[in-house]
Every structure is written in structure tokens, then in C-alpha cells.
Design a protein around this motif. Structure first.
Motif, PDB file in Angstrom:
ATOM      1  N   GLU A   1      11.025  -0.147   1.515  1.00 47.50           N
ATOM      2  CA  GLU A   1       9.874  -1.045   1.498  1.00 47.50           C
ATOM      3  C   GLU A   1       9.841  -1.876   0.221  1.00 47.50           C
ATOM      4  O   GLU A   1       9.667  -3.098   0.271  1.00 47.50           O
ATOM      5  CB  GLU A   1       8.581  -0.255   1.667  1.00 47.50           C
ATOM      6  CG  GLU A   1       8.407   0.350   3.055  1.00 47.50           C
ATOM      7  CD  GLU A   1       7.012   0.881   3.281  1.00 47.50           C
ATOM      8  OE1 GLU A   1       6.056   0.352   2.669  1.00 47.50           O
ATOM      9  OE2 GLU A   1       6.856   1.820   4.079  1.00 47.50           O
TER      10      GLU A   1
ATOM     11  N   GLN B   1      14.083   0.723   9.838  1.00 50.33           N
ATOM     12  CA  GLN B   1      14.039   2.159   9.596  1.00 50.33           C
ATOM     13  C   GLN B   1      14.313   2.861  10.928  1.00 50.33           C
ATOM     14  O   GLN B   1      13.773   2.483  11.963  1.00 50.33           O
ATOM     15  CB  GLN B   1      12.670   2.573   9.066  1.00 50.33           C
ATOM     16  CG  GLN B   1      12.334   1.988   7.694  1.00 50.33           C
ATOM     17  CD  GLN B   1      10.894   2.277   7.292  1.00 50.33           C
ATOM     18  OE1 GLN B   1       9.964   1.672   7.819  1.00 50.33           O
ATOM     19  NE2 GLN B   1      10.713   3.209   6.368  1.00 50.33           N
TER      20      GLN B   1
ATOM     21  N   ASN C   1       8.559   2.732  19.373  1.00 48.77           N
ATOM     22  CA  ASN C   1       8.403   1.265  19.348  1.00 48.77           C
ATOM     23  C   ASN C   1       9.208   0.563  20.437  1.00 48.77           C
ATOM     24  O   ASN C   1       9.665  -0.569  20.248  1.00 48.77           O
ATOM     25  CB  ASN C   1       8.747   0.691  17.972  1.00 48.77           C
ATOM     26  CG  ASN C   1       7.815   1.209  16.892  1.00 48.77           C
ATOM     27  OD1 ASN C   1       6.654   1.491  17.143  1.00 48.77           O
ATOM     28  ND2 ASN C   1       8.335   1.350  15.686  1.00 48.77           N
TER      29      ASN C   1
ATOM     30  N   ASN D   1       4.042  -1.354  16.732  1.00 49.66           N
ATOM     31  CA  ASN D   1       3.180  -0.188  16.553  1.00 49.66           C
ATOM     32  C   ASN D   1       3.033   0.602  17.856  1.00 49.66           C
ATOM     33  O   ASN D   1       1.982   0.632  18.483  1.00 49.66           O
ATOM     34  CB  ASN D   1       1.808  -0.653  16.042  1.00 49.66           C
ATOM     35  CG  ASN D   1       0.852   0.513  15.812  1.00 49.66           C
ATOM     36  OD1 ASN D   1       1.268   1.591  15.392  1.00 49.66           O
ATOM     37  ND2 ASN D   1      -0.423   0.280  16.094  1.00 49.66           N
TER      38      ASN D   1
ATOM     39  N   VAL E   1       6.299   0.551  12.665  1.00 52.01           N
ATOM     40  CA  VAL E   1       5.130   1.060  11.958  1.00 52.01           C
ATOM     41  C   VAL E   1       5.462   2.259  11.071  1.00 52.01           C
ATOM     42  O   VAL E   1       4.751   2.532  10.101  1.00 52.01           O
ATOM     43  CB  VAL E   1       4.017   1.418  12.966  1.00 52.01           C
ATOM     44  CG1 VAL E   1       4.386   2.651  13.777  1.00 52.01           C
ATOM     45  CG2 VAL E   1       2.678   1.576  12.275  1.00 52.01           C
ATOM     46  N   ASN E   2       6.563   2.972  11.367  1.00 55.72           N
ATOM     47  CA  ASN E   2       6.932   4.112  10.531  1.00 55.72           C
ATOM     48  C   ASN E   2       8.451   4.220  10.437  1.00 55.72           C
ATOM     49  O   ASN E   2       9.176   3.331  10.888  1.00 55.72           O
ATOM     50  CB  ASN E   2       6.311   5.409  11.068  1.00 55.72           C
ATOM     51  CG  ASN E   2       6.755   5.741  12.483  1.00 55.72           C
ATOM     52  OD1 ASN E   2       7.823   5.327  12.933  1.00 55.72           O
ATOM     53  ND2 ASN E   2       5.929   6.510  13.193  1.00 55.72           N
ATOM     54  N   GLU E   3       8.910   5.329   9.847  1.00 52.75           N
ATOM     55  CA  GLU E   3      10.335   5.477   9.563  1.00 52.75           C
ATOM     56  C   GLU E   3      11.157   5.914  10.774  1.00 52.75           C
ATOM     57  O   GLU E   3      12.391   5.964  10.710  1.00 52.75           O
ATOM     58  CB  GLU E   3      10.533   6.489   8.428  1.00 52.75           C
ATOM     59  CG  GLU E   3      10.289   7.944   8.782  1.00 52.75           C
ATOM     60  CD  GLU E   3       8.817   8.323   8.853  1.00 52.75           C
ATOM     61  OE1 GLU E   3       8.519   9.480   9.209  1.00 52.75           O
ATOM     62  OE2 GLU E   3       7.953   7.457   8.546  1.00 52.75           O
TER      63      GLU E   3
ATOM     64  N   PRO F   1       4.473   4.096  18.071  1.00 53.70           N
ATOM     65  CA  PRO F   1       5.296   5.193  17.552  1.00 53.70           C
ATOM     66  C   PRO F   1       5.570   6.293  18.555  1.00 53.70           C
ATOM     67  O   PRO F   1       6.626   6.937  18.489  1.00 53.70           O
ATOM     68  CB  PRO F   1       4.463   5.714  16.365  1.00 53.70           C
ATOM     69  CG  PRO F   1       3.067   5.262  16.651  1.00 53.70           C
ATOM     70  CD  PRO F   1       3.198   3.956  17.348  1.00 53.70           C
TER      71      PRO F   1
END
Length: 259
Positions: free
Chosen positions: A190, A106, A25, A19, A56-58, A21
Motif C-alpha cells: 500500500e 494483492q 472479488n 468489495n 478490498v483486502n489482501e 471479499p
């Protein structure tokens, strides 16, 4: 404890989330330490039967080690050794996690990020994911453990190509050489990762844990079955899972294993 690494639990599945971003990362020294702490807590949690590692994200799984720290804490042999020992311990702790592990990739998985993903049992990515090990771009010699792991996954020739060229390549290229287990569209990754995790969880956790130990022993150079490995095999024949598997087979139904 930094929130740049945190754990989510959903039933028998734990998810280790990277986490950071704003830095795609990238892994700081503190994050490597936190990875060790989080995994050591999870390995003794009997309720956890599978681990997912993700960003945490794409945007990124992880863009690698945080190079902005290098001149301060990873410069010259003594400093580099302390840093490398910590980073390798984090990677090794993930590699030796007793339950099945899945890296959900991702975006970017570069350098130490791909090294972290390669320590997992499976790597699921999207067609947009980008992979690479770029140590040669900054004059770093890639460590033996992770080089061996890369060779075990893709073979000597492809490992040389990845390391010598430091090229960034697509997840489809990664799948073609055996590095990536499966590809799914960004909107599906996911749910696809969770579906695969649930499929693994439908099998015997005793068998899965034993399979992992056996494969790792072979990959790590064992040619003969040790007393420990032999006992793992024998213990499986006395387990409730073994009885349930036999009964399910004889009664032509799907087994329902204890978790």
C-alpha cells in the motif's frame, strides 16, 4: 448503486475498490456496470489526476468473472454477447481512463481480474500474488481486445503459453515477462503503491495525459500522428506546465506543476 464497487478519494488520487471479499472479488454483471458508472464519473472530475484499482483486502484483487452467473446470463450466443459487450465496455473504459492508472494486486488476479489489471498502465503486486487467465478451462475463447493487450505486454509466445495452458503463475513470473511493474512485500504494497503514485503526480499532468494518449495510439495500431495527437503535442508548448518546467530547469530546482 452496489457497495461491491466503491471509490475513495485522497487528494488527487481516486481508488476504485472491488468489495466482494466473500467471493474473492469475483466480478458480477452488476459490478461491471458499476465499474463503468464509477469511471465515467471520475473521468470528468478535474480534481482526480491518478486512479488506483485494488481489491478490498489482501485475499484477492479479483478472482475473475462470477462463473456462478454464467448458466443464467452468459449461456448461448445471444446472452453471451450482451454480457461480453458490457464486460468489455468496463475494461475498455478503464483502459481509456485519461489519467495514469495503477492496479494494486494483492492475492489473486485471475481471468477477468487479470484482464482488468492489464487495462491499467501499471501493475504492482506482492510475491504472494497469483495470476492467470483460465478461459481454456471452461471452454471460452478469450476476446480480441484483451488478447491484443496481453500480447502487447508479454509478447506472442508468452501470451500463447498463458492462454493455452490456463496455468496459474506467480507475480515474480509475471514480473520476469513484463506483466508486473514492481513487486513489494504484502506489508509494504500500500505504501509503495502510494509512493509510486505520488512520484507520477509530481510530474506534469498535461505531459502524463498526453503520453498516455500517444502510447495508446501506437499500441492500438496508429502509424502516423493524427491531427488530434499533433494538437496535443503543440498545446503542451503553450501550457503553464511547459513554462514552469523550463523555469525550473534554468533555475536548477524541481518543477512545481499545477494540478
Amino acid at each position: 448503486m452496489t457497495t461491491e464497487i466503491y471509490v475513495e478519494k485522497n487528494g488527487y488520487i481516486a481508488t476504485l475498490v472491488l468489495n466482494r471479499p466473500d467471493k474473492r472479488n469475483s466480478l458480477s454483471k452488476a459490478m461491471f456496470q458499476n465499474i463503468i458508472e464509477q469511471l465515467e464519473q471520475l473521468r470528468v472530475d478535474s480534481s482526480i489526476k491518478l486512479l488506483i484499482v485494488r481489491g478490498v483486502n489482501e485475499v484477492a484483487f479479483s478472482s475473475g468473472a462470477d462463473i456462478s452467473e454464467f448458466l443464467d446470463i452468459r449461456y448461448a450466443a445471444d446472452n453471451a454477447k450482451a454480457y461480453n459487450d458490457l464486460a468489455l465496455k468496463a475494461i475498455d473504459t478503464l483502459y481509456k481512463f485519461p489519467q495514469p492508472t495503477i492496479a494494486m494486486i494483492q492475492g489473486l488476479a485471475i481471468g477477468g481480474g487479470l484482464e482488468l489489471a492489464n487495462a491499467c498502465d501499471f501493475r504492482i503486486a506482492t510475491p504472494k500474488s497469483k495470476l492467470g487467465i483460465t478461459a481454456a478451462n471452461i471452454g471460452i475463447v478469450y476476446n480480441l481486445e484483451s488478447t491484443k493487450r496481453l500480447i502487447n505486454l508479454v509478447g506472442v509466445a508468452k501470451a500463447k503459453e498463458i492462454l493455452y495452458t490456463a496455468n496459474i503463475f506467480t507475480a515474480q513470473d509475471g514480473k520476469n515477462i513484463g506483466l508486473i511493474t514492481a513487486l513489494h512485500e504484502p506489508e509494504d504494497i500500500e505504501s509503495a503503491t502510494l509512493h509510486f503514485a505520488e512520484h507520477l503526480l509530481s510530474k506534469s499532468s498535461i505531459a502524463n495525459a498526453g503520453i498516455k494518449k500517444m502510447i495508446q495510439a501506437i499500441v492500438d495500431g496508429e502509424n502516423e500522428e493524427s491531427d488530434e495527437l499533433a494538437q496535443i503535442v503543440l498545446n503542451s508548448f503553450s501550457s503553464d506546465d511547459y513554462n514552469e518546467g523550463i523555469q525550473a530547469f534554468l533555475n536548477k530546482r524541481k518543477p512545481i506543476f499545477n494540478k
